[in-house]
Design an enzyme around this catalytic site. Structure first.
Site, short mmCIF file in Angstrom:
data_model
loop_
_atom_site.label_atom_id
_atom_site.label_comp_id
_atom_site.label_asym_id
_atom_site.label_seq_id
_atom_site.Cartn_x
_atom_site.Cartn_y
_atom_site.Cartn_z
N ASP A 66 0.77 -1.11 -0.11
CA ASP A 66 -0.12 -0.10 0.07
C ASP A 66 0.87 1.34 0.05
O ASP A 66 0.72 2.21 -0.80
CB ASP A 66 -0.96 -0.04 1.31
CG ASP A 66 -1.69 -1.10 1.32
OD1 ASP A 66 -1.40 -2.28 1.37
OD2 ASP A 66 -2.86 -1.02 1.46
N THR A 70 -7.61 -5.80 0.01
CA THR A 70 -6.38 -6.24 0.48
C THR A 70 -6.71 -7.79 0.67
O THR A 70 -5.68 -8.38 0.31
CB THR A 70 -6.21 -5.60 2.07
OG1 THR A 70 -5.92 -4.43 1.71
CG2 THR A 70 -4.89 -5.93 2.78
#
Ligand SMILES: *[C@@H]1O[C@H](CO)[C@@H](O)[C@H](O)[C@H]1NC(C)=O
Ligand SMILES: *[C@@H]1O[C@H](CO)[C@@H](O)[C@H](O)[C@H]1NC(C)=O
Ligand SMILES: *[C@@H]1O[C@H](CO)[C@@H](O)[C@H](O)[C@H]1NC(C)=O
Length: 347
Positions: free
Chosen positions: A19, A116
């Protein structure tokens, strides 16, 4: 568009740092391109976690990844930094993404890794970038590294514990991965296959127009929804599906790849009803909405109103849920069913 492509290369090769690495890379490239002082980026990650003493090894992994990634920039017609970026420059690039958007001006909206859990499970996830100008989405890019290029390549996974369909990635890497994008002033939505491994890299080498499905009979339509129950009320959507005459099992897909599936004509309906009190964030929808609309689809809240991207980080005023359809006929039916069934539910 090259910068999103770069984000992919990096996504393929790392895990824990993803990320922040994607956010730092996109932030750095946008800032170089448009001027650091002149850019507003709304993004999911903050820099706090990465700045603690405990995160020293994570931070150095991020620094390494970002530099490796930016070294590839010239392949996509972008400039690499003159020298490797240091830790403070990378932290600065991440923390620069602290804008809260709003009704005026231009704001980039980034979800560095959307989905995710899908990423961790080797399933669907997306890199999503959009540009909002005076409250309106004018550009959207969705990178979907595990999305099969052809519908025939889908593997419907029938899980015993949750007897529903899941969209699984193809095993052959040459058959998966694409970047989908749309821009307000240009007609249509486009898909560029992701180039893998030793294949000759050219950007954009073979983008083609994509379109929503023409199916408008609910009996033949496929609807998608979030995989996880905590993100959407599966029993409520099952009730809606039944009442409008949808017969197929829902396609449960992680991340904004659901928007990609509608835009590409792989499914006809995407419904999401989050629990009461959940506030939808603009980075989870902006890119998907403009892409679906450009491909010919319809996106509204459950009251039939367009999503409002002008109120800051959240989609304020959202009525109950989000309804994405390949066309107006299905859309009207779903909205009608929401009205008919709402009173009887405790959502
Ligand atoms: C800043 O961005 C605006 C448009 O958003 C542009 O008109 C202006 O020239 C930019 N300034 C610099 C220094 O790049
Ligand atoms: C965002 O971060 C920059 C430093 O990276 C800082 O100068 C600016 O004041 C911050 N803005 C907000 C709204 O917090
Ligand atoms: C989900 O929707 C059903 C009605 O379809 C309702 O009975 C149930 O309470 C809802 N669950 C949650 C968690 O909101």
């Amino acid at each position: 568009m090259g910068f999103v492509y770069i984000a992919f290369i990096l996504l393929q090769s790392l895990s824990g740092t993803r990320d922040w690495s994607v956010q730092a890379t996109v932030s750095w490239i946008l800032s170089e391109y448009f001027g650091r002082k002149n850019i507003s980026i709304v993004a999911e990650e903050d820099v706090q976690t990465l700045s603690t003493p405990d995160s020293r090894s994570l931070l150095s992994a991020v620094v390494k990844t970002v530099n490796e990634c930016l070294a590839e920039a010239p392949k996509y017609g972008l400039q690499s930094p003159a020298r490797e970026l240091g830790t403070s420059e990378i932290l600065e690039a991440i923390s620069r993404c602290n804008s809260t958007g709003g009704p005026t001006g231009r704001h980039w909206v980034l979800d560095p890794v959307d989905g995710t859990l899908g990423f961790v499970r080797g399933d669907q996830y997306a890199v999503a970038l959009a540009l909002i100008e005076n409250g309106e989405v004018i550009l959207g890019v969705l990178g979907c590294p595990n999305y099969p290029l052809k519908k025939e390549c889908f593997h419907y996974h029938y899980k015993v514990s949750t007897p529903k369909l899941l969209l699984q990635p193809c095993s052959d890497t040459l058959e998966k991965g694409c970047v989908i994008y749309a821009k307000k002033s240009c007609n249509g939505a486009w898909m560029q296959p992701l180039v893998h491994g030793d294949k000759k890299l050219e950007w954009p080498n073979s983008a083609s127009l994509i379109q929503v499905s023409s199916i408008d009979d609910p009996a033949h339509a496929i609807f998608c929804e979030p995989v996880e129950k905590r993100n959407s009320n599966h029993s409520f959507t099952a009730g809606l599906a039944h009442s409008v005459g949808l017969r197929k099992q829902p396609l449960r897909v992680y991340s904004m790849v659901k928007y990609a599936a509608i835009a590409r004509g792989d499914a006809e309906i995407f419904m999401k009803f989050a629990r009461t009190g959940y506030r939808e964030k603009i980075w989870d929808h902006a890119a998907g909405v403009i892409i679906v609309e450009a491909a010919g689809g319809v996106v509204t809240d459950a009251g039939g109103r367009p999503l409002d991207f002008s109120k800051g980080v959240y989609l304020e005023g959202l009525d109950r849920g989000i309804i994405v359809c390949s066309g107006p006929i299905l859309h009207e039916k779903i909205i009608g069913a929401v009205y008919a069934s709402w009173d009887s539910s405790n959502l």
